[in-house]
Design an enzyme around this catalytic site. Structure first.
Site, PDB file in Angstrom:
ATOM      1  N   SER A 147       0.818  -1.215   0.000  1.00  0.00           N
ATOM      2  CA  SER A 147       0.000   0.000   0.000  1.00  0.00           C
ATOM      3  C   SER A 147       0.850   1.263   0.000  1.00  0.00           C
ATOM      4  O   SER A 147       1.944   1.286   0.571  1.00  0.00           O
ATOM      5  CB  SER A 147      -0.902   0.032   1.229  1.00  0.00           C
ATOM      6  OG  SER A 147      -1.668  -1.141   1.282  1.00  0.00           O
ATOM      7  N   GLU A 168      -2.990 -13.894   1.465  1.00  0.00           N
ATOM      8  CA  GLU A 168      -3.404 -13.008   2.556  1.00  0.00           C
ATOM      9  C   GLU A 168      -4.861 -13.286   2.921  1.00  0.00           C
ATOM     10  O   GLU A 168      -5.200 -13.480   4.079  1.00  0.00           O
ATOM     11  CB  GLU A 168      -3.245 -11.549   2.126  1.00  0.00           C
ATOM     12  CG  GLU A 168      -3.789 -10.563   3.152  1.00  0.00           C
ATOM     13  CD  GLU A 168      -3.360  -9.127   2.885  1.00  0.00           C
ATOM     14  OE1 GLU A 168      -3.249  -8.748   1.714  1.00  0.00           O
ATOM     15  OE2 GLU A 168      -3.145  -8.397   3.872  1.00  0.00           O
TER      16      GLU A 168
HETATM   17  C1  LIG Z   1      -4.555  -2.712  10.332  1.00  0.00           C
HETATM   18  C2  LIG Z   1      -4.041  -2.576   8.944  1.00  0.00           C
HETATM   19  C3  LIG Z   1      -2.877  -3.228   8.575  1.00  0.00           C
HETATM   20  C4  LIG Z   1      -2.395  -3.098   7.276  1.00  0.00           C
HETATM   21  N1  LIG Z   1      -1.236  -3.712   6.947  1.00  0.00           N
HETATM   22  C5  LIG Z   1      -0.719  -3.560   5.695  1.00  0.00           C
HETATM   23  C6  LIG Z   1       0.523  -4.112   5.347  1.00  0.00           C
HETATM   24  O1  LIG Z   1       1.176  -4.756   6.160  1.00  0.00           O
HETATM   25  N2  LIG Z   1       1.012  -3.905   4.107  1.00  0.00           N
HETATM   26  C7  LIG Z   1       0.309  -3.204   3.175  1.00  0.00           C
HETATM   27  O2  LIG Z   1       0.788  -3.083   2.057  1.00  0.00           O
HETATM   28  N3  LIG Z   1      -0.896  -2.651   3.472  1.00  0.00           N
HETATM   29  C8  LIG Z   1      -1.415  -2.809   4.716  1.00  0.00           C
HETATM   30  N4  LIG Z   1      -2.632  -2.224   5.037  1.00  0.00           N
HETATM   31  C9  LIG Z   1      -3.294  -1.394   4.040  1.00  0.00           C
HETATM   32  C10 LIG Z   1      -4.573  -1.955   3.472  1.00  0.00           C
HETATM   33  O3  LIG Z   1      -4.298  -2.978   2.555  1.00  0.00           O
HETATM   34  C11 LIG Z   1      -5.312  -0.787   2.813  1.00  0.00           C
HETATM   35  O4  LIG Z   1      -5.648   0.111   3.818  1.00  0.00           O
HETATM   36  C12 LIG Z   1      -6.564  -1.228   2.103  1.00  0.00           C
HETATM   37  O5  LIG Z   1      -6.257  -2.013   0.988  1.00  0.00           O
HETATM   38  C13 LIG Z   1      -7.427  -0.041   1.682  1.00  0.00           C
HETATM   39  O6  LIG Z   1      -6.704   0.914   1.000  1.00  0.00           O
HETATM   40  P1  LIG Z   1      -6.771   2.477   1.424  1.00  0.00           P
HETATM   41  O7  LIG Z   1      -6.466   2.529   2.845  1.00  0.00           O
HETATM   42  O8  LIG Z   1      -5.903   3.213   0.481  1.00  0.00           O
HETATM   43  O9  LIG Z   1      -8.255   2.891   1.213  1.00  0.00           O
HETATM   44  P2  LIG Z   1      -8.933   3.298  -0.181  1.00  0.00           P
HETATM   45  O10 LIG Z   1      -8.607   2.277  -1.199  1.00  0.00           O
HETATM   46  O11 LIG Z   1      -8.628   4.708  -0.500  1.00  0.00           O
HETATM   47  O12 LIG Z   1     -10.434   3.166   0.200  1.00  0.00           O
HETATM   48  C14 LIG Z   1     -11.232   4.196   0.778  1.00  0.00           C
HETATM   49  C15 LIG Z   1     -12.679   3.724   0.712  1.00  0.00           C
HETATM   50  O13 LIG Z   1     -13.050   3.569  -0.661  1.00  0.00           O
HETATM   51  C16 LIG Z   1     -13.570   2.286  -0.886  1.00  0.00           C
HETATM   52  N5  LIG Z   1     -13.233   1.835  -2.229  1.00  0.00           N
HETATM   53  C17 LIG Z   1     -12.033   1.838  -2.842  1.00  0.00           C
HETATM   54  N6  LIG Z   1     -12.121   1.272  -4.051  1.00  0.00           N
HETATM   55  C18 LIG Z   1     -13.393   0.895  -4.223  1.00  0.00           C
HETATM   56  C19 LIG Z   1     -14.112   0.263  -5.265  1.00  0.00           C
HETATM   57  N7  LIG Z   1     -13.531  -0.148  -6.395  1.00  0.00           N
HETATM   58  N8  LIG Z   1     -15.419   0.034  -5.068  1.00  0.00           N
HETATM   59  C20 LIG Z   1     -16.023   0.420  -3.927  1.00  0.00           C
HETATM   60  N9  LIG Z   1     -15.421   1.036  -2.923  1.00  0.00           N
HETATM   61  C21 LIG Z   1     -14.109   1.261  -3.055  1.00  0.00           C
HETATM   62  C22 LIG Z   1     -12.886   1.437   0.169  1.00  0.00           C
HETATM   63  O14 LIG Z   1     -13.619   0.245   0.405  1.00  0.00           O
HETATM   64  C23 LIG Z   1     -12.876   2.357   1.361  1.00  0.00           C
HETATM   65  O15 LIG Z   1     -14.111   2.302   2.002  1.00  0.00           O
HETATM   66  C24 LIG Z   1      -3.115  -2.332   6.324  1.00  0.00           C
HETATM   67  C25 LIG Z   1      -4.294  -1.707   6.712  1.00  0.00           C
HETATM   68  C26 LIG Z   1      -4.751  -1.811   8.009  1.00  0.00           C
HETATM   69  C27 LIG Z   1      -6.027  -1.111   8.369  1.00  0.00           C
END
Ligand SMILES: Cc1cc2nc3c(=O)[nH]c(=O)nc-3n(C[C@H](O)[C@H](O)[C@H](O)COP(=O)(O)OP(=O)(O)OC[C@H]3O[C@@H](n4cnc5c(N)ncnc54)[C@H](O)[C@@H]3O)c2cc1C
Lengths: 370, 406
Positions: free
Chosen positions: B135, B250
């Site tokens: 991410s 995962e």
């Molecule tokens: C506790 C925790 C541990 C984590 N650990 C890791 C890690 O070790 N390594 C790593 O790489 N990442 C990690 N992550 C990151 C995690 O994979 C991302 O937070 C997640 O994939 C969402 O991406 P974002 O935070 O950018 O949210 P966004 O993608 O910006 O999403 C924001 C909102 O938009 C919605 N959304 C986005 N796209 C769509 C779509 N196509 N259709 C409908 N709704 C949509 C989402 O569901 C969400 O509600 C971690 C996250 C958390 C919370």
């Protein structure tokens, strides 16, 4: 871990599915729904010839000598076809009641005829709206005579005999009586699902006999309902899966704004959620089937799980079905209402889900205390 | 239909249990290891590593991995049995869910023999800890939108950019990282997958505090970090395919966690008499609600048994395994919410319920948000059309983008 049906059971299921695909299109359900016909005699005949009605009846009583798992897979297919036959009343309720509580003589008298479909049986518990507890019935049974009134009785208009809950000297009891005999009046009632007819029954000193011990009626009825709940859950699963498939196909084929309706995310996500509900319901029903077929003490809880999750999932599937069809979903001509009606009927006829939820908590507590 | 082990499974279970019994303390009745347990400090990490080493020495670590690297060559069903048994014992929190759950399987699937020999044995013994650098501030759900660059420089690659939400980066030795080697290629085609040494010059890890005050994830900055080409997994431009392997693993490992005892605790809470002597569990509304929670909890549990059945018969669960994480996330949140509510004003006082209430939102986001899981189910299980996309066929550099979120 083998939490699945066996290959033989799946084969039996496939045979049932093929037979019904050929002989029970949704038009068969509609034909009963739109006419005064209470059920499809041809299908009933077919189900009897295929041995479905006697699936769980031992060979010594004229049945096929399989068990409830085999009956469950057949139920699922009957549900998938919305087959308009009194299988639930006669098989899940009356047959199970006899298997559970009948004397050898009673079994000899009824089970062979249930297996061939010559006799249709049903269960008559409730008398008034809001009543769930069998203990509260007012019908009475004294000196071999039954008096009182029951409604709604599923397939009560066509059943040849009924298992009825009534008060006797020793308390609530189940009794067995011939509905074609003296002292019985039947009144058809309008059903939310006319492919599942219901009737009101009046008994005026109608000759009847005990089924099981006197005073044991409430406990027995509860056990019969638990067993029927699991079998009914499979019928509901089949119907819900069919409703889901039809809805999915429709949304893929229907275009709006230049794209399939199924490509809109809100539709995709609601179908995904619905699929989850159906999977949870199926998983809980498998648990019910396991408990039922093993006569496990877990059945008390497992029946509630099967009943609640499947009734809720089937309801949701049909609500979404109409909504996702748009205007045509609201027409008599389209089949959505067949499912919508069936879901509501099935969810209510063995007692409402709120009643089963309440019961579930009671049973979890009892289990924890044991 | 039964819940019994096959004779082989029973033998394996007995072996597993007997080793565990001589090497760990069994949990008491009803006690279950929290699925959410994450090590919070160095001391817990040390214990976690020691336990992993102990298992590895006895052949009970990474049991599905090949024997030549120190695994056991066991089946997925045996792994599930091992996990069930290990859950019944008091063992340290697991620091290896990313290394063993995701990085290892990716290396085994896409790595060369030298790469496997370099990394797999120390993953098994727990000597090295791994993190997942996927991410970015501008790429979460839309992972392929990532911007960290990889530029070829002789035998090396130079990495520049920022990763975020990297769990455990602060105690990791290695990371798996996806970077963009070609911004003029279409989005998914411009990505390459590497292993990066977290101790290399130019890697800077900064902690991020979560809403519950936790210290599990970080942002990680890369400034001219050198990665030898020998650390590239699979071909240049194949990064997306490799990343999918990681993500599939995962979801499988998160889905398998499940099995939380929350519903039993909620029932117990509702059975406690209140000051007026009444029990919440005797209230009709409470009974209805708890029954629903119970039905859903058991539905997830029973669905898990169907997945185990697939494993037992030698199959592998597909995308339908997303169900457990999707349903369990919101269910746990509702359960915690209800438990807090049952306590009236006292619900505000810190408790295991408030702790959970503050940790569960992360579950619904990490490893694919609820919404992304619904997309996966609708497209890959139900065969519904893919999302309409505004970036299809465009070179990455021409794709419209919004401000990054951090
Ligand atoms: C506790 C925790 C541990 C984590 N650990 C890791 C890690 O070790 N390594 C790593 O790489 N990442 C990690 N992550 C990151 C995690 O994979 C991302 O937070 C997640 O994939 C969402 O991406 P974002 O935070 O950018 O949210 P966004 O993608 O910006 O999403 C924001 C909102 O938009 C919605 N959304 C986005 N796209 C769509 C779509 N196509 N259709 C409908 N709704 C949509 C989402 O569901 C969400 O509600 C971690 C996250 C958390 C919370």
């Amino acid at each position: 871990m083998n939490f699945d049906f066996s290959e033989d059971q799946k084969l039996l299921q496939q045979t049932a599915r093929d037979y019904l695909a050929e002989n029970a299109p949704l038009a068969a359900c509609r034909a009963v729904l739109e006419s005064d016909q209470p059920y499809s005699r041809e299908l009933w005949q077919g189900a009897a010839e295929l041995g479905w009605l006697g699936t769980a009846i031992p060979e010594s009583y004229g049945g096929a000598g399989f068990g409830q798992l085999e009956l469950a897979v057949i139920a699922e297919e009957v549900g998938r076809a919305l087959a308009p036959i009194p299988l639930a009343s006669s098989t899940y309720l009356a047959t199970e009641a006899l298997l559970l509580a009948g004397s050898d003589e009673q079994k000899q008298r009824y089970l062979p005829r249930l297996a061939t479909g010559e006799a249709i049986g049903t269960l008559a518990l409730t008398e008034a709206a809001g009543q769930n507890a069998t203990e509260a019935v007012r019908a009475s049974f004294h000196d071999g005579k039954l008096s009182g009134a029951k409604q709604p009785v599923p397939d009560g208009g066509v059943a040849d005999f009924a298992v009825v809950a009534a008060q006797a000297s020793a308390g609530t009891s189940l009794v067995l009586l011939d509905l074609t005999g003296d002292g019985v009046t039947r009144q058809p009632l309008d059903s939310i699902d006319p492919s599942r007819p219901v009737a009101g029954l009046r008994f005026d000193a109608a000759p009847a006999e005990l089924l099981g011990a006197e005073g044991e009626g409430a406990a027995l009825a509860s056990r019969v309902l638990d067993r029927a709940a699991v079998l009914m859950a499979f019928e509901q699963l089949g119907s819900a899966a069919r409703a889901f498939d039809i809805t999915r196909e429709f949304t893929l084929g229907r275009f709006a704004f230049g794209r399939p309706v199924a490509s809109f995310q809100v539709i995709k996500h609601r179908l995904a959620d619905l699929w989850c509900e159906l999977e949870l319901a199926r998983s809980n029903s498998y648990y019910g089937a396991w408990a039922l077929s093993n006569d496990a003490p877990e059945l008390a809880v497992a029946a509630c799980l099967s009943r609640i999750s499947t009734s809720e999932a089937f309801d949701l599937a049909t609500v979404e079905m109409i909504q996702m069809h748009g205007g045509v979903g609201y027409t008599w001509e389209y089949d959505c209402h067949l499912f919508y009606r069936r879901a509501k009927f099935d969810a209510a006829i063995l007692g409402s889900t709120s009643h089963w939820r309440d019961q579930l908590i009671t049973r979890i507590e009892a289990q924890a205390a044991a | 239909m039964d819940f019994n082990d096959t004779p082989d499974e029973a033998t394996f279970r007995a072996q597993a249990r007997s080793w565990l019994e001589t090497n760990a303390k069994p949990l008491g009745d009803g006690e279950r290891r929290g699925a959410l347990a994450e090590p919070e400090d160095r001391e817990a990490v040390d214990r976690s590593q020691a336990w992993q080493k102990q298992k590895a020495d006895a052949g009970w670590a990474c049991i599905t991995w090949p024997k030549e690297y120190g695994g056991r060559g066991a089946t997925p069903m045996q792994a599930a049995i091992w996990a069930q048994e290990e859950q019944c014992f008091e063992v340290p929190p697991n620091i290896f869910s990313i290394g063993i759950g995701m990085a290892g399987p990716t290396i085994l699937a896409h790595g060369t023999d030298e790469q496997k020999e370099k990394w797999i044995p120390k993953l098994i013994t727990g000597e090295e800890i791994w993190c997942q650098l996927f991410s970015e501030p501008a790429a979460g759900s839309d992972l392929a939108g990532l911007r960290t660059t990889a530029v070829r420089d002789g035998e090396d690659w130079l990495i520049n950019g920022q990763k975020i939400w990297t769990s455990g980066a602060h105690w990791s030795d290695w990371g798996v990282i996806v970077a963009r080697h070609d911004p003029s290629a279409v989005k998914h085609a411009g990505l390459t997958y590497f292993v990066v040494d977290m101790h290399a010059p130019g890697v800077e890890v900064r902690p991020i505090t979560t809403i519950n005050g936790g210290r599990i994830f970080n942002e990680v900055f890369f400034s001219d970090v050198r990665i030898p080409d020998a650390y590239r997994l699979d071909a240049v431009g194949n990064g997306w395919r490799v990343a999918i392997t990681t993500l599939m693993n995962e979801r499988a490992s998160i889905g398998a966690a499940g099995g939380d005892a929350m519903i039993d605790e909620l029932l117990a809470l509702a059975s406690e008499p209140q000051p007026d002597g009444s029990r919440p569990l005797d209230n009709a509304a409470v009974r209805q609600k708890l029954a629903d929670f119970y039905v859903r909890s058991k539905g997830i549990e029973n669905a898990g048994k169907r997945i185990l059945t697939t494993l037992s018969k030698g199959g592998l669960p597909g995308p339908e395994a997303s169900l457990a994480k999707l349903v369990a996330g919101s269910l746990m949140q509702e359960l915690a919410d209800y438990a807090i509510g049952l306590q009236g004003q006292a619900g505000v006082i810190q408790s295991s319920w408030t702790d959970r209430y503050l940790s569960i939102p992360g579950i619904r986001i990490a490893g694919g948000t609820d919404e992304v899981l619904r997309n996966i189910i609708s497209e890959r299980v139900l065969g519904l059309p893919p999302e309409a996309r505004a970036d299809k066929g465009l070179p990455f550099k021409d794709i419209p983008s919004g401000p990054p979120n951090a």
